[in-house]
Scaffold this motif. Structure first.
Motif, mmCIF file in Angstrom:
data_model
loop_
_atom_site.group_PDB
_atom_site.id
_atom_site.type_symbol
_atom_site.label_atom_id
_atom_site.label_comp_id
_atom_site.label_asym_id
_atom_site.label_seq_id
_atom_site.Cartn_x
_atom_site.Cartn_y
_atom_site.Cartn_z
ATOM 1 N N ARG A 269 -8.621 3.028 -0.145
ATOM 2 C CA ARG A 269 -9.265 2.635 1.101
ATOM 3 C C ARG A 269 -9.825 3.842 1.834
ATOM 4 O O ARG A 269 -9.548 4.987 1.484
ATOM 5 N N CYS B 287 -3.707 3.596 -0.814
ATOM 6 C CA CYS B 287 -3.997 2.990 -2.111
ATOM 7 C C CYS B 287 -3.318 1.633 -2.231
ATOM 8 O O CYS B 287 -2.220 1.417 -1.694
ATOM 9 N N GLY C 249 -10.483 0.615 -12.427
ATOM 10 C CA GLY C 249 -10.339 -0.660 -11.747
ATOM 11 C C GLY C 249 -8.907 -1.122 -11.585
ATOM 12 O O GLY C 249 -8.646 -2.320 -11.390
ATOM 13 N N VAL D 199 -8.753 4.717 -10.195
ATOM 14 C CA VAL D 199 -9.677 3.928 -9.383
ATOM 15 C C VAL D 199 -10.875 3.511 -10.237
ATOM 16 O O VAL D 199 -11.317 2.352 -10.204
ATOM 17 N N ILE E 37 -6.618 0.647 -9.335
ATOM 18 C CA ILE E 37 -6.200 0.992 -7.973
ATOM 19 C C ILE E 37 -7.417 0.983 -7.067
ATOM 20 O O ILE E 37 -8.497 1.443 -7.459
ATOM 21 N N HIS E 38 -7.225 0.460 -5.873
ATOM 22 C CA HIS E 38 -8.272 0.503 -4.846
ATOM 23 C C HIS E 38 -7.869 1.540 -3.800
ATOM 24 O O HIS E 38 -6.754 1.507 -3.286
ATOM 25 N N THR F 154 0.833 -1.196 0.000
ATOM 26 C CA THR F 154 0.000 0.000 0.000
ATOM 27 C C THR F 154 0.872 1.253 0.000
ATOM 28 O O THR F 154 2.038 1.215 0.394
ATOM 29 N N THR G 7 -5.422 -3.222 -7.485
ATOM 30 C CA THR G 7 -6.452 -4.245 -7.637
ATOM 31 C C THR G 7 -5.828 -5.472 -8.298
ATOM 32 O O THR G 7 -4.642 -5.455 -8.679
ATOM 33 N N ASP G 8 -6.591 -6.530 -8.471
ATOM 34 C CA ASP G 8 -6.076 -7.709 -9.174
ATOM 35 C C ASP G 8 -5.644 -7.339 -10.591
ATOM 36 O O ASP G 8 -4.606 -7.806 -11.078
ATOM 37 N N ARG G 9 -6.435 -6.505 -11.237
ATOM 38 C CA ARG G 9 -6.082 -6.076 -12.593
ATOM 39 C C ARG G 9 -4.819 -5.218 -12.557
ATOM 40 O O ARG G 9 -3.941 -5.351 -13.410
#
Length: 257
Positions: free
Chosen positions: A99, A104, A94, A91, A96-97, A65, A107-109
């Motif tokens: 929180r 940050c 898809g 974000v 970056i996630h 993170t 993501t899986d992608r």
């Protein structure tokens, strides 16, 4: 040669910084020109991948993170609102996630993209620095020692050592089998943030902001800030002998790019 006269750590810090910048930029440009732009486009282009590339040394790590404070420190010379809008887009893509606490993560992608960037950087740095295997390995070892020192100082919370951007990037993620060229590229990139924090601490102490120091002309005031930056950035280089400092400069100068 004596440490105190010929090449003390603070003087070396000023000499080695542009040499590190040159080699790092060469490696990143090779990645961009060697397929990085095409790879980015497959995932949505720079609007989707820009911060993943920038923060790859941490976001590629499992569970890696970047805190809100670290993000702010790394982007300190850019417009905060524009940076947040750019992050919003990544974000939305898809990649970056973000929180609730503002930190940050990929993501899986995003992680899949970073794995491909890692592979690509291995290929292009292998080509860029082909025939310089010994130099690359020496620099990887030296940079490992420098990063280890800097990380210890950060962990001990030494208030004389600036660390926000460096904390965001260090330690670089180095999975088993990482090619030497990638180790060199990412260790260089990470250590550069140690100096970036030192520079920020120097201009803050001189009463400047990121905006005001960016427009500060050459002259005695800027020189004083650069000299203070060298002093604050010198710590890791105390682990090297004068001869090792010269060898590092020579190896960096000899690498193509």
């Amino acid at each position: 040669m004596t440490d105190g006269v010929e090449l003390p750590p603070h003087r070396f810090a000023g000499l080695v910084a542009p040499a590190m910048d040159r080699v790092f930029v060469a490696g990143m440009l090779a990645g961009r020109e060697g397929g990085g732009t095409e790879l980015s486009q497959r995932y949505g282009g720079p609007a989707a991948t820009g911060f993943l590339v920038e923060f790859r040394t941490r976001l590629a790590a499992p569970g890696g993170t970047v805190t809100a404070a670290g993000f702010t420190a790394v982007t300190r010379y850019r417009d905060p609102a524009q940076c947040q809008r750019a992050l919003d887009k990544q974000v939305a893509h898809g990649m970056i996630h973000r929180r609730a606490d503002g930190s940050c993560a990929a993501t899986d992608r995003g992680a899949a993209f970073l794995a491909e960037i890692h592979r690509l950087h291995g290929e292009v740095t292998g080509e860029l620095w082909a025939g310089h295997d010994d130099r690359v390995l020496r620099l990887v070892e030296t940079l490992g020692r420098l990063l280890a020192y800097a990380l210890v100082v950060v962990e001990e919370n030494d208030d004389t050592a600036p660390s926000e951007a460096f904390r965001a990037m260090a330690p670089p993620y180095e999975p088993d089998g990482t090619p030497p060229g990638v180790l060199l590229l990412n260790r260089l990139g990470t250590l550069r943030y140690h100096r970036a924090d030192a520079h920020a601490a120097a201009w803050t102490a001189a009463g400047h902001t990121a905006a005001s120091v960016s427009t500060l002309p050459d002259g005695p005031e800027r020189l004083a800030i650069e000299q203070e930056t060298d002093r604050r950035a010198a710590g890791p280089y105390t682990v090297l002998s004068p001869d090792e400092r010269l060898a590092m400069l020579a190896d960096l100068a000899a690498l193509p790019g």
